[in-house]
Write an enzyme that holds these catalytic residues in place. Structure first.
Site, PDB file in Angstrom:
ATOM      1  N   CYS A 136     -62.458 -18.210  -2.532  1.00  0.00           N
ATOM      2  CA  CYS A 136     -63.055 -16.973  -3.047  1.00  0.00           C
ATOM      3  C   CYS A 136     -62.636 -15.806  -2.175  1.00  0.00           C
ATOM      4  O   CYS A 136     -61.918 -15.977  -1.186  1.00  0.00           O
ATOM      5  CB  CYS A 136     -64.571 -17.077  -3.126  1.00  0.00           C
ATOM      6  SG  CYS A 136     -65.376 -17.143  -1.512  1.00  0.00           S
TER       7      CYS A 136
ATOM      8  N   CYS B 106     -63.057 -15.960   1.625  1.00  0.00           N
ATOM      9  CA  CYS B 106     -62.030 -16.687   2.386  1.00  0.00           C
ATOM     10  C   CYS B 106     -60.882 -15.748   2.752  1.00  0.00           C
ATOM     11  O   CYS B 106     -60.419 -15.714   3.894  1.00  0.00           O
ATOM     12  CB  CYS B 106     -61.485 -17.856   1.567  1.00  0.00           C
ATOM     13  SG  CYS B 106     -62.705 -19.114   1.145  1.00  0.00           S
TER      14      CYS B 106
ATOM     15  N   ASP C 291     -34.308  14.997 -11.233  1.00  0.00           N
ATOM     16  CA  ASP C 291     -32.986  15.431 -10.813  1.00  0.00           C
ATOM     17  C   ASP C 291     -32.092  15.461 -12.051  1.00  0.00           C
ATOM     18  O   ASP C 291     -32.316  14.708 -13.012  1.00  0.00           O
ATOM     19  CB  ASP C 291     -32.434  14.457  -9.770  1.00  0.00           C
ATOM     20  CG  ASP C 291     -31.007  14.783  -9.388  1.00  0.00           C
ATOM     21  OD1 ASP C 291     -30.754  15.926  -8.990  1.00  0.00           O
ATOM     22  OD2 ASP C 291     -30.156  13.886  -9.506  1.00  0.00           O
TER      23      ASP C 291
ATOM     24  N   ASP D 289     -31.316   9.845  -8.107  1.00  0.00           N
ATOM     25  CA  ASP D 289     -30.413   8.699  -7.969  1.00  0.00           C
ATOM     26  C   ASP D 289     -29.413   8.838  -6.834  1.00  0.00           C
ATOM     27  O   ASP D 289     -28.655   7.922  -6.572  1.00  0.00           O
ATOM     28  CB  ASP D 289     -29.643   8.479  -9.273  1.00  0.00           C
ATOM     29  CG  ASP D 289     -28.557   9.535  -9.491  1.00  0.00           C
ATOM     30  OD1 ASP D 289     -28.758  10.688  -9.039  1.00  0.00           O
ATOM     31  OD2 ASP D 289     -27.521   9.201 -10.092  1.00  0.00           O
TER      32      ASP D 289
ATOM     33  N   ASP E  38     -31.089  13.038  -2.902  1.00  0.00           N
ATOM     34  CA  ASP E  38     -32.455  13.005  -3.427  1.00  0.00           C
ATOM     35  C   ASP E  38     -33.413  12.252  -2.513  1.00  0.00           C
ATOM     36  O   ASP E  38     -34.634  12.309  -2.706  1.00  0.00           O
ATOM     37  CB  ASP E  38     -32.479  12.335  -4.815  1.00  0.00           C
ATOM     38  CG  ASP E  38     -31.665  13.096  -5.837  1.00  0.00           C
ATOM     39  OD1 ASP E  38     -31.719  14.337  -5.818  1.00  0.00           O
ATOM     40  OD2 ASP E  38     -30.969  12.457  -6.647  1.00  0.00           O
TER      41      ASP E  38
END
Length: 754
Positions: free
Chosen positions: A21, A24, A436, A649, A653
């Site tokens: 549970c 634990c 971008d 990308d 950036d």
């Protein structure tokens, strides 16, 4: 499965067994966090893993494992290639066996329970079924053999000075069993009928708990299907050439620089470069693009993609855990095993819940024994057991991690890789999306659409013909641009080559690139400057008004214009166009439907930027922003109170991606961008952005629903049990089903469609 994060810090993922549970998981997390040298520890109950970051100079992984075992659990370093489905199979088989045995032994006790009620007197029951010694014989193996793990878990929890679900179950079932045992022994020499026996209570309770655990394990297996599916994509074998001989070997034994023969229809085993042959390769598992990509010598291929009809020889460049697919699997595993900030709510509640429940059960027992039904020990015992059992916080502990697993798994199937649960949670708060331009909104593969040499410009010997003068100038431009890695430079070089222009024999010297502005180089002893009008002006090379008007007209149409000067004299303009991706406009519209502001950010000039934005359906444009200025623009929006997602990308950036509240990198972009981002969009498609935000929102709604019902279940169930309206075995069934219902609720995310 360990990755070094610095010279002295290491991050390791452990496979943990024995957790039952949320208490634990909290106990392990706290125990590890208090170790000298451990900088962070996060335990995921659903994945049964612990992610531990520690200082190798102070502590090692063996000490970490010893600590976990000292807390009463089993641990080992998680193996790289072991699918989650395999890890669960042994557990499921064991649970199924225990459940069958428990059910067979408990069924007669369930029938015997009917003999305890006056309104069931008409049911004929055999005398031996009501015999307390027969019931004891059935209940004892269920209590101590089938229920043995509960006792072991409870003992370890108490030894570790904590309490968990096992403590509640062991206390509840033991109370019923040992009270019945006392009644059985006390009946020696007396009558055998109508004794206050509760063997069926403990046996049925254990049986229903096992049923719940089995259903939960099966549901957890479904929630990890994304990783299993990814692992299933890996090639099992590869054909390699060693010492001039073709050998079929396990894929994991291929090493870098091996030559792999890929035959028609085979799955490529490694990331590599084609050295011989050509073929079409199905890369849909990576890009989502159904049209195969033609590959020839010199071009890269990705492992797990499927070869078409041709045979190729591929030199392995990345193998094993370094391949793109292995990195995707690692990201998905880390996301599913990470802890979202909202999990803190459940952790805080679980840390104090079990002791409170034990106190409530004791108060309930005393209230019934002395106030409600004075002297009725049996009623007080039954009611206290029901309170102990129904209050177990299993559903609370499963509420968040199962949703994170299901949500991030479904996202991975859609080509969206969240690097952690915190990013999955943070994405739902986004107000503005900053896009971008090049490679994100557009294809990122610009082409040279045309050029114009300034009339009267002299490139060399005045005696040369005008056409020769023009070719000489274009050769210098081509040579200078050949040293640049910018997409516009590549478009100019390839466009001029297609037009029959050859580079200068001596190449370019003293090359210098100024990001966001342009380049300069010395070619054939002439200084060539290429870039924006501001860059040329900084070199005192002034373009005439006619050239600027011509450039402005082209830019209005969405083309990017690059100006060139030689030895400080304006020489020519070149026009480059980058087409908008077919899906960009629809994706922008989808983002707006989600209530988000959408902006275009680019270093390009304003006219070109607005033209591209118009094609994509974007109204707000930030143009002529230098690479270092993109991060400043993100900060400016954040200062306005907006939660910003940056999508890009390129290398330029990366600062903005790291600064944004959520950074999203196109999977078709650079490794630097993907490393800086929080989310990778593997398909390089803008439609993945609204998908990512939508699945984040649905996941957070699902988590909140799970937490609400888990807490509501306890808030409603405890008073009902305390009022004596629930038999203990019914409370056990309800508790088990509550955990299953939370897992099944989370699995709804696997059917996500925007």
């Amino acid at each position: 499965m360990a990755t070094t994060t610095s010279t002295s810090t290491q991050k390791t993922t452990l496979q943990i067994s024995g957790m039952t549970c949320a208490s634990c998981a909290t106990r392990i997390e706290r125990g590890l966090s208090r170790m000298d040298g451990v900088t962070s520890a996060s335990v995921n109950l659903t994945m049964e893993t612990a992610s531990v970051e520690y200082n190798r100079a102070v502590v090692d992984v063996d000490a970490v494992i010893t600590k976990v075992e000292g807390l009463g659990f089993q641990a080992e370093v998680k193996r790289e290639s072991k699918p989650p489905a395999e890890l669960r199979q042994a557990e499921i088989r064991k649970l199924r066996y225990r459940l069958i045995v428990s059910a067979l032994l408990s069924l007669p006790l369930l029938l015997a329970m009917a003999g305890h009620f006056s309104f069931t007197d008409f049911i004929p029951l055999p005398e031996w079924l009501m015999n307390p010694w027969f019931q004891l014989a059935l209940a004892t193996p269920v209590q101590f053999y089938i229920g043995g793990p509960f006792y072991i878990g409870a003992f370890k929890a108490v030894r570790g000075r904590s309490a968990n679900m096992d403590v509640l179950v062991a206390m509840g079932t033991s109370a019923a069993y040992f009270y019945s045992l006392y009644e059985t022994v006390a009946s020696i020499g007396g009558g055998m009928h109508r004794l206050e026996l509760y063997y069926e209570t403990s046996a049925l309770l254990i049986t229903f708990l096992l049923l719940g655990k089995l259903l939960e394990a099966l549901a957890k297996g479904r929630s990890s299907r994304a990783i299993s599916a990814l692992i299933g994509l890996q090639a099992k074998t590869a054909t390699v050439i060693r010492a001039g001989v073709e050998l079929v070997v396990p894929a994991e034994t291929v090493v870098t620089d091996d030559i792999v023969i890929v035959k028609p229809g085979e799955r490529i085993a490694v990331d590599g470069i084609v050295t011989e042959g050509s073929s079409s390769v199905d890369e849909s598992m990576l890009t989502g693009e159904s049209i195969p990509v033609h590959k020839v010598a010199g071009e890269p291929v990705i492992g797990a993609t499927v070869n078409g009809t041709g045979t190729m020889r591929v030199r392995a460049t990345k193998v094993g855990k370094d391949t793109v697919l292995a990195q995707i699997i690692r990201i998905v595993e880390e996301a599913q095993g990470s802890k979202a900030p909202i999990q803190r709510i459940a952790d805080v509640i679980s840390s104090v819940f079990v002791p409170i429940v034990i106190g409530l059960a004791l108060l309930t027992f005393l209230a019934w024994l002395f106030l409600i039904e004075p002297g009725d020990f049996g009623s007080a015992l039954r009611t206290a057991i029901a309170v102990l059992v129904i209050a177990c916080p299993c559903a609370l502990g499963l509420a968040t991690p199962t949703s994170i697993m299901a949500g991030s798994g479904r996202a991975a199937e859609l080509g969206i890789l969240f690097k952690g649960g915190e990013h999955l949670e943070r994405a739902h708060r986004i107000d503005a999306v900053l896009l971008d331009k090049t490679g994100t909104v557009t294809e990122g593969r610009p082409v040279l659409t045309g050029y114009k040499v300034e009339p009267g410009f002299s490139a060399g010997d005045p005696q040369e013909q005008e056409q020769q003068q023009q070719q000489q100038l274009l050769s210098w431009i081509m040579t200078a641009e050949s040293s640049s890695e910018h997409p516009l430079a590549a478009a100019i070089v390839s466009g001029l080559a297609e037009r029959g222009i050859a580079p200068a024999a001596g190449g370019a010297q003293q090359f210098r690139a100024v990001p966001g502005f342009g380049i300069e180089a010395v070619v054939d002893g002439r200084k060539v400057v290429i870039g924006t009008r501001r860059y040329l002006a900084s070199h005192e090379a002034w373009a005439p008004a006619s050239a600027l008007a011509d450039a402005a007209q082209l830019e209005q149409g969405g083309q990017t214009v690059v100006l060139a000067a030689v030895d400080g004299v304006y020489a020519a303009r070149l026009a480059v166009a980058d087409t908008v991706k077919p899906t960009s406009r629809a994706a922008v519209a989808a983002l707006r439907q989600l209530g988000l502001q959408v902006m275009l950010i680019t270093g390009d000039n304003a006219a070109t930027a607005h033209a591209i934005a118009k094609q994509a359906g974007i109204d707000q444009v930030l143009a002529e922003v230098l690479p270092e200025g993109k991060a400043d623009q993100v900060k400016a929006l954040q200062q306005q109170g907006l939660k910003v997602a940056m999508v890009g990308d390129g290398i330029n950036d990366a600062p903005a991606l790291a600064t944004a509240d959520v950074g999203m990198a196109m999977g078709t972009g650079t490794d630097v961008a993907m490393e800086a981002a929080d989310i990778t969009l593997m398909r390089g498609d803008l439609s993945s952005i609204p998908d990512a935000i939508a699945i984040s929102r649905k996941t957070m709604v699902n988590i909140k629903q799970n937490l609400f019902w888990a807490l509501a279940y306890n808030a409603i169930g405890i008073p009902i049990a305390a009022a004596g309206l629930l038999a203990p075995w019914v409370a056990g069934a309800a508790m088990a089903l509550s955990s299953v219902s939370v897992v099944l609720s989370s699995l709804r995310l696997q059917r996500f469609h925007r």
